[in-house]
Design a protein around this motif. Sequence first.
Motif, PDB file in Angstrom:
ATOM      1  N   VAL A 180       0.839  -1.196   0.000  1.00 27.62           N
ATOM      2  CA  VAL A 180       0.000   0.000   0.000  1.00 27.62           C
ATOM      3  C   VAL A 180       0.879   1.253   0.000  1.00 27.62           C
ATOM      4  CG1 VAL A 180      -1.713   1.297   1.326  1.00 27.62           C
ATOM      5  CG2 VAL A 180      -1.927  -1.170   1.101  1.00 27.62           C
ATOM      6  N   GLU A 181       1.910   1.272   0.835  1.00 26.34           N
ATOM      7  CA  GLU A 181       2.820   2.415   0.870  1.00 26.34           C
ATOM      8  C   GLU A 181       3.513   2.602  -0.475  1.00 26.34           C
ATOM      9  OE1 GLU A 181       5.527   1.895   4.098  1.00 26.34           O
ATOM     10  OE2 GLU A 181       3.937   1.930   5.593  1.00 26.34           O
ATOM     11  N   LEU A 182       3.916   1.513  -1.090  1.00 27.69           N
ATOM     12  CA  LEU A 182       4.582   1.598  -2.392  1.00 27.69           C
ATOM     13  C   LEU A 182       3.632   2.151  -3.446  1.00 27.69           C
ATOM     14  CD1 LEU A 182       7.061   1.055  -4.136  1.00 27.69           C
ATOM     15  CD2 LEU A 182       6.195  -1.259  -4.476  1.00 27.69           C
ATOM     16  N   VAL A 215       2.067   6.542  -7.142  1.00 26.17           N
ATOM     17  CA  VAL A 215       1.023   7.406  -7.714  1.00 26.17           C
ATOM     18  C   VAL A 215       1.284   8.866  -7.381  1.00 26.17           C
ATOM     19  CG1 VAL A 215      -1.431   7.990  -7.579  1.00 26.17           C
ATOM     20  CG2 VAL A 215      -0.722   5.602  -7.772  1.00 26.17           C
ATOM     21  N   ILE A 216       1.521   9.158  -6.120  1.00 27.99           N
ATOM     22  CA  ILE A 216       1.740  10.542  -5.721  1.00 27.99           C
ATOM     23  C   ILE A 216       3.059  11.062  -6.280  1.00 27.99           C
ATOM     24  CG2 ILE A 216       2.070  12.073  -3.748  1.00 27.99           C
ATOM     25  CD1 ILE A 216      -0.801  11.107  -4.166  1.00 27.99           C
ATOM     26  N   GLY A 217       4.079  10.228  -6.260  1.00 21.13           N
ATOM     27  CA  GLY A 217       5.374  10.636  -6.807  1.00 21.13           C
ATOM     28  C   GLY A 217       5.288  10.982  -8.285  1.00 21.13           C
ATOM     29  N   THR A 218       4.557  10.182  -9.029  1.00 22.16           N
ATOM     30  CA  THR A 218       4.397  10.450 -10.464  1.00 22.16           C
ATOM     31  C   THR A 218       3.634  11.746 -10.696  1.00 22.16           C
ATOM     32  OG1 THR A 218       4.399   8.074 -10.911  1.00 22.16           O
ATOM     33  CG2 THR A 218       3.519   9.503 -12.617  1.00 22.16           C
ATOM     34  N   VAL A 250       7.204  13.178  -0.842  1.00 16.01           N
ATOM     35  CA  VAL A 250       6.589  11.865  -0.624  1.00 16.01           C
ATOM     36  C   VAL A 250       6.914  11.374   0.784  1.00 16.01           C
ATOM     37  CG1 VAL A 250       6.674   9.437  -1.307  1.00 16.01           C
ATOM     38  CG2 VAL A 250       6.417  11.202  -3.038  1.00 16.01           C
ATOM     39  N   TYR A 251       8.152  11.554   1.218  1.00 18.21           N
ATOM     40  CA  TYR A 251       8.543  11.090   2.546  1.00 18.21           C
ATOM     41  C   TYR A 251       7.792  11.838   3.646  1.00 18.21           C
ATOM     42  CZ  TYR A 251      11.279  10.014   6.672  1.00 18.21           C
ATOM     43  OH  TYR A 251      11.646   9.616   7.920  1.00 18.21           O
ATOM     44  N   PHE A 252       7.837  13.177   3.590  1.00 15.92           N
ATOM     45  CA  PHE A 252       7.242  13.960   4.672  1.00 15.92           C
ATOM     46  C   PHE A 252       5.719  14.020   4.609  1.00 15.92           C
ATOM     47  CE2 PHE A 252      11.594  15.752   4.675  1.00 15.92           C
ATOM     48  CZ  PHE A 252      11.915  15.413   5.979  1.00 15.92           C
ATOM     49  N   ALA A 253       5.136  13.900   3.436  1.00 11.33           N
ATOM     50  CA  ALA A 253       3.676  13.993   3.325  1.00 11.33           C
ATOM     51  C   ALA A 253       2.986  12.635   3.453  1.00 11.33           C
ATOM     52  CB  ALA A 253       3.291  14.642   1.996  1.00 11.33           C
ATOM     53  N   PHE A 254       3.693  11.539   3.189  1.00 10.71           N
ATOM     54  CA  PHE A 254       3.017  10.235   3.194  1.00 10.71           C
ATOM     55  C   PHE A 254       3.686   9.197   4.087  1.00 10.71           C
ATOM     56  CE2 PHE A 254       1.876  12.302  -0.747  1.00 10.71           C
ATOM     57  CZ  PHE A 254       0.495  12.260  -0.649  1.00 10.71           C
ATOM     58  N   VAL A 255       4.993   9.056   4.006  1.00 10.10           N
ATOM     59  CA  VAL A 255       5.661   8.001   4.772  1.00 10.10           C
ATOM     60  C   VAL A 255       5.651   8.315   6.261  1.00 10.10           C
ATOM     61  CG1 VAL A 255       7.838   6.785   5.118  1.00 10.10           C
ATOM     62  CG2 VAL A 255       7.066   7.285   2.806  1.00 10.10           C
ATOM     63  N   VAL A 256       6.006   9.531   6.638  1.00 12.36           N
ATOM     64  CA  VAL A 256       6.039   9.891   8.053  1.00 12.36           C
ATOM     65  C   VAL A 256       4.648   9.776   8.687  1.00 12.36           C
ATOM     66  CG1 VAL A 256       6.451  11.778   9.686  1.00 12.36           C
ATOM     67  CG2 VAL A 256       8.122  11.289   7.899  1.00 12.36           C
ATOM     68  N   PRO A 257       3.590  10.347   8.078  1.00 14.69           N
ATOM     69  CA  PRO A 257       2.256  10.171   8.680  1.00 14.69           C
ATOM     70  C   PRO A 257       1.820   8.709   8.735  1.00 14.69           C
ATOM     71  CG  PRO A 257       2.204  11.989   7.135  1.00 14.69           C
ATOM     72  CD  PRO A 257       3.529  11.313   6.976  1.00 14.69           C
ATOM     73  N   MET A 258       2.155   7.920   7.715  1.00 12.91           N
ATOM     74  CA  MET A 258       1.781   6.497   7.708  1.00 12.91           C
ATOM     75  C   MET A 258       2.495   5.764   8.842  1.00 12.91           C
ATOM     76  SD  MET A 258      -0.060   4.376   6.015  1.00 12.91           S
ATOM     77  CE  MET A 258      -0.207   2.816   5.227  1.00 12.91           C
ATOM     78  N   ASN A 259       3.761   6.081   9.087  1.00 17.68           N
ATOM     79  CA  ASN A 259       4.494   5.465  10.191  1.00 17.68           C
ATOM     80  C   ASN A 259       3.903   5.865  11.540  1.00 17.68           C
ATOM     81  OD1 ASN A 259       6.199   4.177   8.426  1.00 17.68           O
ATOM     82  ND2 ASN A 259       7.850   5.664   8.634  1.00 17.68           N
ATOM     83  N   LYS A 260       3.527   7.130  11.681  1.00 18.35           N
ATOM     84  CA  LYS A 260       2.894   7.588  12.924  1.00 18.35           C
ATOM     85  C   LYS A 260       1.562   6.862  13.145  1.00 18.35           C
ATOM     86  CE  LYS A 260       5.619  10.832  14.470  1.00 18.35           C
ATOM     87  NZ  LYS A 260       6.320  10.725  15.711  1.00 18.35           N
ATOM     88  N   PHE A 261       0.798   6.711  12.075  1.00 19.09           N
ATOM     89  CA  PHE A 261      -0.486   6.020  12.163  1.00 19.09           C
ATOM     90  C   PHE A 261      -0.285   4.564  12.573  1.00 19.09           C
ATOM     91  CE2 PHE A 261      -3.814   3.493  10.019  1.00 19.09           C
ATOM     92  CZ  PHE A 261      -4.918   3.978  10.708  1.00 19.09           C
ATOM     93  N   THR A 262       0.697   3.896  11.981  1.00 17.81           N
ATOM     94  CA  THR A 262       0.995   2.510  12.333  1.00 17.81           C
ATOM     95  C   THR A 262       1.440   2.411  13.787  1.00 17.81           C
ATOM     96  OG1 THR A 262       1.678   2.112  10.052  1.00 17.81           O
ATOM     97  CG2 THR A 262       2.378   0.498  11.677  1.00 17.81           C
ATOM     98  N   GLU A 263       2.252   3.356  14.228  1.00 19.69           N
ATOM     99  CA  GLU A 263       2.724   3.376  15.620  1.00 19.69           C
ATOM    100  C   GLU A 263       1.556   3.576  16.583  1.00 19.69           C
ATOM    101  OE1 GLU A 263       5.276   6.498  18.220  1.00 19.69           O
ATOM    102  OE2 GLU A 263       6.155   5.903  16.294  1.00 19.69           O
ATOM    103  N   MET A 264       0.631   4.469  16.242  1.00 17.92           N
ATOM    104  CA  MET A 264      -0.536   4.693  17.084  1.00 17.92           C
ATOM    105  C   MET A 264      -1.418   3.454  17.153  1.00 17.92           C
ATOM    106  SD  MET A 264      -1.488   8.702  16.175  1.00 17.92           S
ATOM    107  CE  MET A 264      -3.150   8.270  15.889  1.00 17.92           C
ATOM    108  N   GLN A 265      -1.569   2.746  16.023  1.00 26.35           N
ATOM    109  CA  GLN A 265      -2.359   1.517  16.022  1.00 26.35           C
ATOM    110  C   GLN A 265      -1.723   0.466  16.920  1.00 26.35           C
ATOM    111  OE1 GLN A 265      -2.792   0.417  11.876  1.00 26.35           O
ATOM    112  NE2 GLN A 265      -4.968   0.857  11.995  1.00 26.35           N
TER     113      GLN A 265
END
Length: 138
Positions: free
Chosen positions: A15-17, A22-25, A91-106
């Motif tokens: 999903v992250e990939l 998509v966003i990177g393109t 891509v890193y700051f707008a998607f990867v970092v929030p996704m990691n925070k979300f996973t950590e919160m879960q």
Amino acid sequence: MIKGFKDFIMRGNVVELAIAVVIGTAFAAVVDTFVSSIVTPILNVFGSPDTGGWGIDLRAGDTVDGVNPTLIDLGAIVNALIVFLITAAVVYFAFVVPMNKFTEMQKKRKGIQEGVPEPTDTELLTEIRDLLKAQRQA
């Protein structure tokens, strides 16, 4: 077969990939326009008029349809690097970092601690056996 495919698709990495691609393109076009409209003219200021920008002319006066085929265009290489770095940062700051925070919160919500491995089935069964033994003896 369908369940296996669903499990594969729903893994976090896939999903992250997909999001990153998509966003990177989509964002690469915006960054490319920004770089070619703002950065390229700034780089071309430092080039000579003979080379048409920031580059090295291997054979002067060798133009075909207004394009110099013997120009090593360093400005284009710098532009591509800037486009890559800006796109990767967004891509890193707008998607990867929030996704990691979300996973950590879960994980915190579920009570899963980082670095602590979950017990195996054998370990859990051994613990249950020992507790049952202690209850019978009491």
